[in-house]
Write an enzyme that holds these catalytic residues in place. Structure first.
Site, short mmCIF file in Angstrom:
data_model
loop_
_atom_site.label_atom_id
_atom_site.label_comp_id
_atom_site.label_asym_id
_atom_site.label_seq_id
_atom_site.Cartn_x
_atom_site.Cartn_y
_atom_site.Cartn_z
N HIS A 13 -10.55 34.86 12.57
CA HIS A 13 -10.64 36.31 12.79
C HIS A 13 -9.98 37.09 11.67
O HIS A 13 -9.17 37.99 11.93
CB HIS A 13 -10.03 36.67 14.16
CG HIS A 13 -10.82 37.70 14.90
ND1 HIS A 13 -10.25 38.70 15.63
CD2 HIS A 13 -12.15 37.89 15.00
CE1 HIS A 13 -11.18 39.46 16.17
NE2 HIS A 13 -12.36 38.97 15.81
N HIS A 16 -0.71 39.30 20.72
CA HIS A 16 -1.69 38.49 19.95
C HIS A 16 -2.18 37.40 20.90
O HIS A 16 -2.70 37.72 21.99
CB HIS A 16 -0.97 37.97 18.71
CG HIS A 16 -1.85 37.36 17.65
ND1 HIS A 16 -3.22 37.38 17.67
CD2 HIS A 16 -1.52 36.68 16.51
CE1 HIS A 16 -3.70 36.75 16.60
NE2 HIS A 16 -2.69 36.31 15.88
N LYS A 63 1.08 48.34 29.46
CA LYS A 63 -0.09 47.78 28.77
C LYS A 63 -0.72 46.70 29.62
O LYS A 63 -0.03 45.92 30.28
CB LYS A 63 0.34 47.19 27.43
CG LYS A 63 0.26 48.20 26.32
CD LYS A 63 0.23 47.55 24.96
CE LYS A 63 -0.16 48.58 23.92
NZ LYS A 63 -0.04 48.06 22.57
N ILE A 64 -2.04 46.65 29.59
CA ILE A 64 -2.76 45.61 30.33
C ILE A 64 -3.23 44.59 29.31
O ILE A 64 -4.08 44.89 28.45
CB ILE A 64 -3.97 46.23 31.08
CG1 ILE A 64 -3.53 47.46 31.90
CG2 ILE A 64 -4.65 45.18 31.95
CD1 ILE A 64 -2.50 47.20 32.97
N GLY A 77 -5.01 41.63 27.35
CA GLY A 77 -6.41 41.19 27.35
C GLY A 77 -7.37 42.35 27.15
O GLY A 77 -8.59 42.16 27.20
N HIS A 82 -8.18 46.38 21.08
CA HIS A 82 -8.17 45.60 19.84
C HIS A 82 -7.86 46.52 18.67
O HIS A 82 -8.24 47.68 18.68
CB HIS A 82 -9.54 44.93 19.63
CG HIS A 82 -9.46 43.80 18.67
ND1 HIS A 82 -9.65 43.98 17.32
CD2 HIS A 82 -9.18 42.50 18.85
CE1 HIS A 82 -9.50 42.81 16.71
NE2 HIS A 82 -9.21 41.90 17.62
N ASP A 115 -9.50 37.40 24.93
CA ASP A 115 -8.50 36.72 25.76
C ASP A 115 -8.72 36.90 27.26
O ASP A 115 -8.28 36.07 28.05
CB ASP A 115 -7.09 37.22 25.40
CG ASP A 115 -6.68 36.77 24.02
OD1 ASP A 115 -6.94 35.61 23.69
OD2 ASP A 115 -6.14 37.59 23.26
N ARG A 170 -7.57 27.94 16.35
CA ARG A 170 -7.30 28.81 15.20
C ARG A 170 -6.67 28.06 14.03
O ARG A 170 -6.68 28.56 12.90
CB ARG A 170 -6.43 29.99 15.65
CG ARG A 170 -6.14 31.06 14.61
CD ARG A 170 -7.38 31.73 14.02
NE ARG A 170 -8.20 32.44 14.98
CZ ARG A 170 -7.99 33.70 15.41
NH1 ARG A 170 -6.96 34.38 14.95
NH2 ARG A 170 -8.83 34.26 16.28
C1 LIG Z 1 -4.46 44.69 20.62
C2 LIG Z 1 -3.49 45.86 20.50
C3 LIG Z 1 -2.12 45.29 20.13
C4 LIG Z 1 -3.96 46.78 19.39
O1 LIG Z 1 -2.97 47.69 19.25
P1 LIG Z 1 -2.93 48.95 18.29
O2 LIG Z 1 -4.12 49.03 17.43
O3 LIG Z 1 -1.60 48.94 17.64
O4 LIG Z 1 -3.05 50.13 19.33
P2 LIG Z 1 -1.84 50.74 20.16
O5 LIG Z 1 -1.03 49.68 20.81
O6 LIG Z 1 -1.12 51.72 19.26
O7 LIG Z 1 -2.67 51.51 21.26
C5 LIG Z 1 -3.31 52.78 21.07
C6 LIG Z 1 -3.32 53.51 22.40
O8 LIG Z 1 -4.10 52.78 23.35
C7 LIG Z 1 -3.28 52.31 24.41
N1 LIG Z 1 -3.60 50.92 24.67
C8 LIG Z 1 -4.04 50.00 23.76
N2 LIG Z 1 -4.22 48.82 24.35
C9 LIG Z 1 -3.88 49.00 25.65
C10 LIG Z 1 -3.86 48.13 26.75
N3 LIG Z 1 -4.21 46.85 26.61
N4 LIG Z 1 -3.46 48.62 27.94
C11 LIG Z 1 -3.11 49.91 28.06
N5 LIG Z 1 -3.11 50.78 27.05
C12 LIG Z 1 -3.49 50.32 25.85
C13 LIG Z 1 -1.83 52.41 23.90
O9 LIG Z 1 -0.92 52.55 24.96
C14 LIG Z 1 -1.92 53.62 23.01
O10 LIG Z 1 -1.91 54.78 23.81
P3 LIG Z 1 -1.18 56.12 23.31
O11 LIG Z 1 -1.94 56.54 22.09
O12 LIG Z 1 -1.29 57.01 24.48
O13 LIG Z 1 0.23 55.70 22.99
C15 LIG Z 1 -3.43 46.64 21.84
O14 LIG Z 1 -4.71 47.06 22.21
C16 LIG Z 1 -2.75 45.82 22.91
O15 LIG Z 1 -1.52 45.79 23.00
N6 LIG Z 1 -3.57 45.12 23.75
C17 LIG Z 1 -3.01 44.26 24.75
C18 LIG Z 1 -2.64 42.91 24.14
C19 LIG Z 1 -3.82 42.08 23.82
O16 LIG Z 1 -4.74 41.94 24.62
N7 LIG Z 1 -3.78 41.45 22.64
C20 LIG Z 1 -4.84 40.56 22.20
C21 LIG Z 1 -5.59 41.21 21.09
S1 LIG Z 1 -7.02 40.25 20.66
#
Ligand SMILES: CC(C)(COP(=O)(O)OP(=O)(O)OC[C@H]1O[C@@H](n2cnc3c(N)ncnc32)[C@H](O)[C@@H]1OP(=O)(O)O)[C@@H](O)C(=O)NCCC(=O)NCCS
Length: 374
Positions: free
Chosen positions: A185, A220, A253-254, A256, A259, A310, A335
């Protein structure tokens, strides 16, 4: 914290060139060395994808047959590593076991300048399921398993070692496709970690060990385990709907969902979700899958956030009898192919990766002797 929070995390910043993968690029989508993920998921076996990533091309029939035999021959572990795995506590997190296992293998079989680096890549690919499940079965079941099986695939080998018997063709194929989806990825956090380490001219095992550490976190790879723990909290779709709304209201945060690169959907989700549904039907499940769909609906309705790779991997693994703590280690078993490809690409055209930073600390201070400090 930086004044502009959204500018943090290197979002949208290109950190270099790669010929290995496109993620969400217009007109390309997700591709490994130019091959579309949907074609790979439908037609390839994981080992063909591993070969593609490690060797740069799809294998011919003869190369594939040879590769399968080679990987099978690399599954055994040094006795010293088995002994060390036995001393790692049974309640450790399996990601810590793989991190240590990779590092230890680097001691027992240090990378040798005279051996092709791709041999190390293949060895790690073959050895990760063995080291994980040797430790797991030793502590869970009190047995010292033989880590050599006759299974032709990593997926079959993994399920065989875990359950002590060869899996059904369907389960082997689901895990096989999941490994394909997770294989590579682009410059995600763990791969970038591996490249940073490789760029210092460090050894292969150090790069992969560091990548495992980066993958472990719930933002991640750790998200698949966190997603399963969330899903299991609810006993009905209605409870999930209510519970997730409450979590969102509390700004939780939820895991899964969402992105960094994809904005409307994760292409891998469609594939793994379809398998999760088939497995749910096979198991006669009436809770886990409906709860998962209810969570998906709330997340879209409330936040326009979509499941990433995920989320449905979690229930798919669960339905195949895989314990939740082994979910993120499966990600490692896959990976490692992408990480290895990036380590080799970095080495082929290396320059130290050392970015700058915007300083936001205090101005120049005058030195105060210790006795004179408040
Ligand atoms: C993947 C991830 C880290 C990307 O993060 P990012 O690009 O840095 O985006 P941010 O964490 O800054 O999120 C942007 C906004 O969306 C919200 N958001 C993003 N993912 C969210 C989630 N899974 N649940 C709830 N809110 C979420 C954030 O709270 C933030 O809101 P705000 O602007 O009101 O503060 C993020 O979506 C996340 O934490 N997801 C959950 C973990 C996950 O599934 N990781 C696997 C990735 S493949």
């Amino acid at each position: 914290m930086s004044k502009d929070k959204k500018a943090g995390g290197l979002a949208g910043v290109s950190a270099g060139e790669t010929a290995i993968c496109t993620v969400g690029k217009e007109g390309a989508g997700l591709t490994y060395r130019g091959y579309d993920i949907y074609d790979l998921a439908e037609h390839a076996r994981f080992e063909e994808v591993a070969y593609l990533l490690h060797y740069g091309k799809l294998p011919t029939q003869a190369e594939y047959a040879d590769y399968i035999e080679r990987l099978k021959g690399l599954r055994d572990l040094p006795d010293a590593l088995k002994a060390a795995l036995e001393t790692i506590p049974g309640d450790s997190h399996p990601m810590d076991v793989l991190r240590s296992g990779c590092s230890l293998l680097g001691n027992f079989e240090p990378e040798d300048d005279h051996q092709p680096q791709v041999r190390v890549a293949d060895r790690l690919l073959a050895a990760f399921p063995s080291m994980l499940l040797y430790w797991w079965r030793f502590h869970q079941d009190g047995v010292r398993i033989d880590t050599v099986t006759d299974d032709d695939s990593v997926a079959g080998h993994f399920l065989h070692l875990l359950h002590g018997k060869a899996p059904s063709d369907f389960h082997r194929r689901v895990l096989d496709v999941s490994l394909i989806l997770y294989a590579e990825h682009e410059f995600n956090a763990s791969t970038f970690t591996a490249r940073v380490i490789a760029a210092t001219l460090s050894d292969f095992h150090s790069a992969i060990t560091g990548a495992i550490g980066a993958l472990r976190g719930p933002l991640h790879g750790g998200a698949n385990e966190a997603a399963m723990e969330l899903i299991e909290r609810f006993d009905s779709a209605a409870a999930a709907d209510e519970g997730v709304r409450a979590m969102l209201a509390a700004k939780e945060k939820i895991m899964g969902f969402g992105h960094r690169v994809y904005t409307t959907s994760d292409p891998r989700n469609k594939v793994i979700k379809a398998f999760a549904k088939q497995l749910a039907d096979e198991r006669g499940d009436t809770v886990i899958y409906p709860v998962s769909e209810a969570i998906e609906k709330v997340m879209w309705d409330e936040k326009k956030l979509f499941p990433n790779a995920d989320f449905y991997s979690a229930s798919a693994y669960h339905f195949m009898g895989i314990p939740t703590p082994l979910f993120t280690p499966i990600f490692v078993c896959s990976r490692t192919t992408g990480w290895s490809a990036h380590v080799m690409e970095q080495r082929a055209n290396n320059r130290l990766i050392r970015p700058g930073a915007d300083y936001v600390g205090p101005g120049l201070q005058s030195w105060t002797p210790m006795a004179a400090r408040d």
